[in-house]
Design a protein around this motif. Structure first.
Motif, PDB file in Angstrom:
ATOM      1  N   ASN A   2       0.809  -1.214   0.000  1.00 10.53           N
ATOM      2  CA  ASN A   2       0.000   0.000   0.000  1.00 10.53           C
ATOM      3  C   ASN A   2       0.847   1.271   0.000  1.00 10.53           C
ATOM      4  O   ASN A   2       0.412   2.318   0.424  1.00 10.53           O
ATOM      5  CB  ASN A   2      -0.969   0.012   1.182  1.00 10.53           C
ATOM      6  CG  ASN A   2      -0.220  -0.193   2.487  1.00 10.53           C
ATOM      7  OD1 ASN A   2       1.004  -0.141   2.503  1.00 10.53           O
ATOM      8  ND2 ASN A   2      -0.959  -0.423   3.563  1.00 10.53           N
ATOM      9  N   ALA A   4       3.212   4.252  -2.043  1.00  7.02           N
ATOM     10  CA  ALA A   4       2.881   5.121  -3.175  1.00  7.02           C
ATOM     11  C   ALA A   4       4.147   5.658  -3.824  1.00  7.02           C
ATOM     12  O   ALA A   4       5.166   5.863  -3.165  1.00  7.02           O
ATOM     13  CB  ALA A   4       2.008   6.286  -2.700  1.00  7.02           C
ATOM     14  N   ARG A  31       3.342   1.659 -10.648  1.00  7.94           N
ATOM     15  CA  ARG A  31       2.300   0.692 -11.033  1.00  7.94           C
ATOM     16  C   ARG A  31       2.848  -0.731 -11.106  1.00  7.94           C
ATOM     17  O   ARG A  31       2.140  -1.676 -10.806  1.00  7.94           O
ATOM     18  CB  ARG A  31       1.688   1.076 -12.383  1.00  7.94           C
ATOM     19  CG  ARG A  31       0.948   2.410 -12.414  1.00  7.94           C
ATOM     20  CD  ARG A  31      -0.219   2.439 -11.475  1.00  7.94           C
ATOM     21  NE  ARG A  31      -1.060   3.619 -11.653  1.00  7.94           N
ATOM     22  CZ  ARG A  31      -1.760   4.167 -10.673  1.00  7.94           C
ATOM     23  NH1 ARG A  31      -1.737   3.672  -9.447  1.00  7.94           N
ATOM     24  NH2 ARG A  31      -2.518   5.221 -10.909  1.00  7.94           N
ATOM     25  N   ARG A  36       0.180   3.013  -5.288  1.00  9.56           N
ATOM     26  CA  ARG A  36      -0.615   4.148  -5.758  1.00  9.56           C
ATOM     27  C   ARG A  36       0.330   5.134  -6.430  1.00  9.56           C
ATOM     28  O   ARG A  36       1.534   5.113  -6.188  1.00  9.56           O
ATOM     29  CB  ARG A  36      -1.328   4.824  -4.572  1.00  9.56           C
ATOM     30  CG  ARG A  36      -2.463   3.992  -3.992  1.00  9.56           C
ATOM     31  CD  ARG A  36      -3.013   4.620  -2.716  1.00  9.56           C
ATOM     32  NE  ARG A  36      -1.996   4.662  -1.691  1.00  9.56           N
ATOM     33  CZ  ARG A  36      -1.679   5.747  -0.967  1.00  9.56           C
ATOM     34  NH1 ARG A  36      -2.333   6.871  -1.136  1.00  9.56           N
ATOM     35  NH2 ARG A  36      -0.724   5.700  -0.060  1.00  9.56           N
ATOM     36  N   ASP A  69      -3.859   8.629  -8.495  1.00  7.70           N
ATOM     37  CA  ASP A  69      -4.818   8.312  -7.441  1.00  7.70           C
ATOM     38  C   ASP A  69      -5.078   9.570  -6.627  1.00  7.70           C
ATOM     39  O   ASP A  69      -4.140  10.235  -6.196  1.00  7.70           O
ATOM     40  CB  ASP A  69      -4.262   7.196  -6.551  1.00  7.70           C
ATOM     41  CG  ASP A  69      -4.105   5.905  -7.349  1.00  7.70           C
ATOM     42  OD1 ASP A  69      -5.136   5.389  -7.815  1.00  7.70           O
ATOM     43  OD2 ASP A  69      -2.972   5.445  -7.551  1.00  7.70           O
TER      44      ASP A  69
END
Ligand code: GLU
Length: 308
Positions: A2, A4, A31, A36, A69
């Motif tokens: 989780n 980024a 990605r 994110r 995002d």
């Protein structure tokens, strides 16, 4: 996973091909690792930043097919967070009254590494209250510097391996009150949950100082990938004056955003010269270990190279 990744342009003008390539790489790194992907406008400098540039930059990134995002963040909205972070550094900062010229003309600090950027010579590191009062009385306004104490810091970079540098007493707040990039980047990456920083390799030497500051603030340092810059035909860092190197100018020559994506993908060895690609297709092919490590020599006429 989780964490980024992010792209963090300064909205001081249009993005050029080198900026767009770094943005694509940041998107691919994020990605391909299930992260994110966030957008942050680094508009700390009020004289150079402009909302219209930010809007144009977002439109260009979207035209290339990159997605983000959440809503973009803007540093000028986050002034209070920077002040709060500096409060937490109490005892590790000092006021510096030096002008740029005085710093440039001071004798070099003895530990300056050959070829490194000039480090702060330490003139104001141990001023007495009286010396500070004298400088204020001369009408000088202080910047705020980090007291790094000659420490070294090491970061991990996916392309450069372990990078160790001495940490300079870098500026946290300029003498006109504007927060510095080096402070804001650390505070914002932590606040946004960014644990992967992909950006141009001109910033590699600032990463250890940023990681050092992160540790002082009690936040984790991200992992880094400093990617090669784009250069013009003379081997100098690409700039907007190098001709048709922005989406808008290329569009006027009949080059679509999709074709620009192809051009960038070719430079990354991810596509053939006439292939139509999408970011999703490039993601399937992306392998960080196979990335070209040289600067990208942008063709003198990007439009011409597509039509060749
Ligand atoms: N705002 C910086 C730039 O446009 C990038 C900073 C970063 O990615 O840490 O060069």
């Amino acid at each position: 996973m989780n964490g980024a990744g992010r792209y963090a342009p300064s909205p001081t003008g249009e993005l050029h091909l080198g900026n767009l390539r770094t943005a694509l790489l940041a998107w691919l790194f994020a990605r391909s690792t299930g992260r994110r992907f966030l957008l942050r406008f680094e508009d700390l400098d009020p004289e150079r930043s402009d909302r219209a540039h930010a809007d144009r930059q977002l439109a260009d990134l979207t035209a290339l097919g990159l997605d983000f995002d959440g809503e973009p963040q803007t540093q000028s909205d986050r002034w209070a967070s920077y002040a709060e972070a500096v409060d937490r550094l109490a005892g590790r900062t000092y006021e510096c009254y030096c002008s740029r010229r005085e710093i440039a003309e001071a004798p070099s600090a003895p530990h300056r590494q050959p070829g490194s950027l000039r480090t702060y010579p330490g003139t104001c590191r141990d001023l007495s209250n009286e010396q500070r009062a004298d400088r204020l009385a001369e009408g000088r306004r202080p910047a705020l510097r980090l007291r790094a104490g000659g420490a070294s810091e090491t970061v991990q970079d996916l392309l450069h391996g372990e990078v160790t540098r001495m940490v300079d007493d870098f500026v946290l707040r300029r003498n006109d009150g504007v927060w510095s990039y080096n402070l804001a980047v650390v505070v914002d990456d932590a606040a946004m949950g960014v644990d992967q920083v992909v950006r141009g390799d001109d910033l590699l030497s600032s990463a250890p100082g940023q990681a050092y500051l992160a540790a002082l603030l009690g936040v984790p340092a991200p992992m880094y990938a400093h990617v090669p810059l784009a250069v013009n035909a003379s081997g100098q860092r690409l700039a907007k004056r190098d001709g048709a190197v922005t989406l808008a100018r290329l569009a006027r020559q009949g080059v679509s955003a999709g074709e620009v994506l192809t051009l960038i993908a070719v430079s990354l060895d991810l596509a053939g010269p006439t292939e139509r690609v999408t970011p999703a297709l490039l993601l399937e092919r992306f392998d960080p270990a196979a990335l070209p490590r040289r600067p990208w020599a942008v063709p003198g006429s990007p439009a011409g190279s597509l039509r060749a």
